[in-house]
Motif scaffolding. Structure first.
Motif, PDB file in Angstrom:
ATOM      1  N   THR A  38      30.725  96.416  12.605  1.00  0.00           N
ATOM      2  CA  THR A  38      30.181  96.018  13.873  1.00  0.00           C
ATOM      3  C   THR A  38      29.195  96.940  14.509  1.00  0.00           C
ATOM      4  O   THR A  38      27.846  97.757  14.522  1.00  0.00           O
ATOM      5  N   ALA A  39      29.910  97.417  15.302  1.00  0.00           N
ATOM      6  CA  ALA A  39      29.088  99.264  16.303  1.00  0.00           C
ATOM      7  C   ALA A  39      28.116  99.976  15.196  1.00  0.00           C
ATOM      8  O   ALA A  39      27.226 100.285  15.648  1.00  0.00           O
ATOM      9  N   PHE A  40      28.272 100.280  13.612  1.00  0.00           N
ATOM     10  CA  PHE A  40      28.326 100.806  13.254  1.00  0.00           C
ATOM     11  C   PHE A  40      27.246 100.358  12.954  1.00  0.00           C
ATOM     12  O   PHE A  40      25.618 101.214  13.033  1.00  0.00           O
ATOM     13  N   ALA A  41      27.149  99.070  11.998  1.00  0.00           N
ATOM     14  CA  ALA A  41      25.507  98.685  11.540  1.00  0.00           C
ATOM     15  C   ALA A  41      24.697  98.111  12.855  1.00  0.00           C
ATOM     16  O   ALA A  41      23.490  98.160  12.797  1.00  0.00           O
ATOM     17  N   SER A  42      25.395  97.874  13.756  1.00  0.00           N
ATOM     18  CA  SER A  42      24.431  98.125  15.510  1.00  0.00           C
ATOM     19  C   SER A  42      23.601  99.246  15.218  1.00  0.00           C
ATOM     20  O   SER A  42      22.424  99.322  15.810  1.00  0.00           O
ATOM     21  N   HIS A  43      24.440 100.533  15.430  1.00  0.00           N
ATOM     22  CA  HIS A  43      23.832 101.856  15.914  1.00  0.00           C
ATOM     23  C   HIS A  43      22.162 101.981  15.073  1.00  0.00           C
ATOM     24  O   HIS A  43      21.224 102.438  15.308  1.00  0.00           O
ATOM     25  N   VAL A  44      22.611 101.840  13.801  1.00  0.00           N
ATOM     26  CA  VAL A  44      21.669 101.939  12.560  1.00  0.00           C
ATOM     27  C   VAL A  44      20.666 100.953  13.043  1.00  0.00           C
ATOM     28  O   VAL A  44      19.177 101.398  12.531  1.00  0.00           O
ATOM     29  N   ALA A  71      19.799  90.142  20.322  1.00  0.00           N
ATOM     30  CA  ALA A  71      19.924  88.108  20.168  1.00  0.00           C
ATOM     31  C   ALA A  71      20.932  87.791  18.629  1.00  0.00           C
ATOM     32  O   ALA A  71      21.487  87.422  18.408  1.00  0.00           O
ATOM     33  N   GLU A  72      19.644  88.325  18.412  1.00  0.00           N
ATOM     34  CA  GLU A  72      19.422  87.976  16.696  1.00  0.00           C
ATOM     35  C   GLU A  72      20.147  88.718  15.735  1.00  0.00           C
ATOM     36  O   GLU A  72      20.641  88.581  14.856  1.00  0.00           O
ATOM     37  N   ILE A  73      19.486  89.897  16.472  1.00  0.00           N
ATOM     38  CA  ILE A  73      20.335  91.411  15.159  1.00  0.00           C
ATOM     39  C   ILE A  73      21.526  90.913  15.419  1.00  0.00           C
ATOM     40  O   ILE A  73      22.549  92.586  14.376  1.00  0.00           O
ATOM     41  N   ALA A  74      22.392  90.856  16.947  1.00  0.00           N
ATOM     42  CA  ALA A  74      23.472  91.108  17.307  1.00  0.00           C
ATOM     43  C   ALA A  74      24.278  89.799  15.815  1.00  0.00           C
ATOM     44  O   ALA A  74      25.526  89.991  15.345  1.00  0.00           O
ATOM     45  N   ALA A  75      23.309  88.858  16.127  1.00  0.00           N
ATOM     46  CA  ALA A  75      24.186  87.856  15.889  1.00  0.00           C
ATOM     47  C   ALA A  75      23.975  87.945  13.548  1.00  0.00           C
ATOM     48  O   ALA A  75      24.813  87.601  13.044  1.00  0.00           O
ATOM     49  N   ILE A  76      23.181  88.755  13.163  1.00  0.00           N
ATOM     50  CA  ILE A  76      23.046  88.597  11.833  1.00  0.00           C
ATOM     51  C   ILE A  76      23.869  89.616  12.022  1.00  0.00           C
ATOM     52  O   ILE A  76      24.484  89.229  10.182  1.00  0.00           O
ATOM     53  N   ILE A  77      24.093  90.868  12.483  1.00  0.00           N
ATOM     54  CA  ILE A  77      24.831  92.117  11.438  1.00  0.00           C
ATOM     55  C   ILE A  77      27.153  91.349  11.862  1.00  0.00           C
ATOM     56  O   ILE A  77      27.549  91.528  11.308  1.00  0.00           O
ATOM     57  N   SER A  78      26.999  90.693  13.303  1.00  0.00           N
ATOM     58  CA  SER A  78      28.167  90.006  13.398  1.00  0.00           C
ATOM     59  C   SER A  78      28.524  88.970  11.648  1.00  0.00           C
ATOM     60  O   SER A  78      29.387  89.561  11.338  1.00  0.00           O
ATOM     61  N   ASP A  79      27.609  87.771  11.590  1.00  0.00           N
ATOM     62  CA  ASP A  79      27.458  87.151  10.731  1.00  0.00           C
ATOM     63  C   ASP A  79      28.108  88.039   9.059  1.00  0.00           C
ATOM     64  O   ASP A  79      28.634  87.681   8.551  1.00  0.00           O
ATOM     65  N   GLY A  80      27.098  88.619   8.921  1.00  0.00           N
ATOM     66  CA  GLY A  80      27.861  90.030   8.057  1.00  0.00           C
ATOM     67  C   GLY A  80      28.513  90.550   8.285  1.00  0.00           C
ATOM     68  O   GLY A  80      29.195  91.061   6.763  1.00  0.00           O
ATOM     69  N   VAL A  81      28.889  90.914   9.044  1.00  0.00           N
ATOM     70  CA  VAL A  81      30.332  92.464   8.885  1.00  0.00           C
ATOM     71  C   VAL A  81      31.509  91.121   8.615  1.00  0.00           C
ATOM     72  O   VAL A  81      32.383  91.184   8.110  1.00  0.00           O
ATOM     73  N   ASP A  82      31.290  89.666   9.219  1.00  0.00           N
ATOM     74  CA  ASP A  82      32.411  88.834   8.811  1.00  0.00           C
ATOM     75  C   ASP A  82      32.661  88.365   7.411  1.00  0.00           C
ATOM     76  O   ASP A  82      33.825  88.049   6.630  1.00  0.00           O
TER      77      ASP A  82
END
Length: 211
Positions: free
Chosen positions: A101-107, A193-204
């Motif tokens: 999650t941190a990696f995808a958010s960083h990028v 918040a939207e970006i974080a939700a997209i990444i969180s759902d994708g990682v899951d």
């Protein structure tokens, strides 16, 4: 003394040569991004770089060769940014979900908004008309992630029969969707918040398939 003067002259000629080369690359990058590959002429590049057309050909042979050098230079910066994100975020001993999650958010929040990445995207668009010989430079960031996924698989944290396919799935579920959300408007406007939700759902979703 004569040898020292000769060495100084050689050094100055080398510096002038490097400055000319950098000026040509800067001019070509700006024009390829704004005008596209087909519409950009060597004459226009030479004029913007304030060199002769012959000088452009002396350094880069032809327009396609110059385009490839520009794309490689932009790609080098993108690769460095992705490598930094991998080394900072996907670390040994860190919870895997948290790391991915941190990696995808960083990028998504640091690499996407950068001018280098914007340039890379524009050069890689259909408008840029990438010559076939330039295609191979575009997958280097993915290869870095493939290597890290292979290490995670070797340590038993992921089930990854095909690291390349796993990276494709991961980026499609996280980074690519975040990019889609910010393509039409800046990340700040799209909403953290939207970006974080997209990444969180994708990682899951990725971990359900690969862990």
């Amino acid at each position: 003394m004569a040898e020292t003067m000769e060495g100084t002259q050689v050094s100055r000629r080398r510096m002038r040569s490097e400055r000319k080369r950098a000026a040509i690359l800067d001019a070509a990058e700006a024009l390829f991004v704004s005008e596209g590959y087909e519409r950009t002429s060597v004459d226009a590049i030479a004029a913007r770089a304030v060199v002769s057309k012959r000088t452009v050909y002396d350094y880069f042979e032809d327009k396609q060769g110059l385009f490839l050098r520009v794309l490689e230079r932009v790609d080098d910066a993108l690769v460095a940014a992705v490598r930094e994100a991998i080394e900072q975020e996907i670390t040994e001993g860190r919870d895997l979900r948290e790391a991915l999650t941190a990696f995808a958010s960083h990028v998504a929040t640091e690499t996407f908004p950068s001018s280098t990445y914007v340039t890379f995207r524009r050069l890689g668009s259909p408008r840029g008309a990438i010559p076939p010989s330039a295609e191979h430079v575009r997958d280097r960031p993915e290869r870095l992630l493939e290597e890290r996924f292979a290490r995670l698989a070797a340590s038993g944290q992921l089930r990854v029969p095909d690291p390349r396919r796993a990276v494709q799935h991961f980026t499609a579920l996280t980074i690519a969707l975040a990019l889609d959300a910010t393509d039409d408007e800046p990340a700040a406007a799209a909403g953290q918040a939207e970006i974080a939700a997209i990444i969180s759902d994708g990682v899951d979703a990725f971990l359900r398939a690969y862990r």
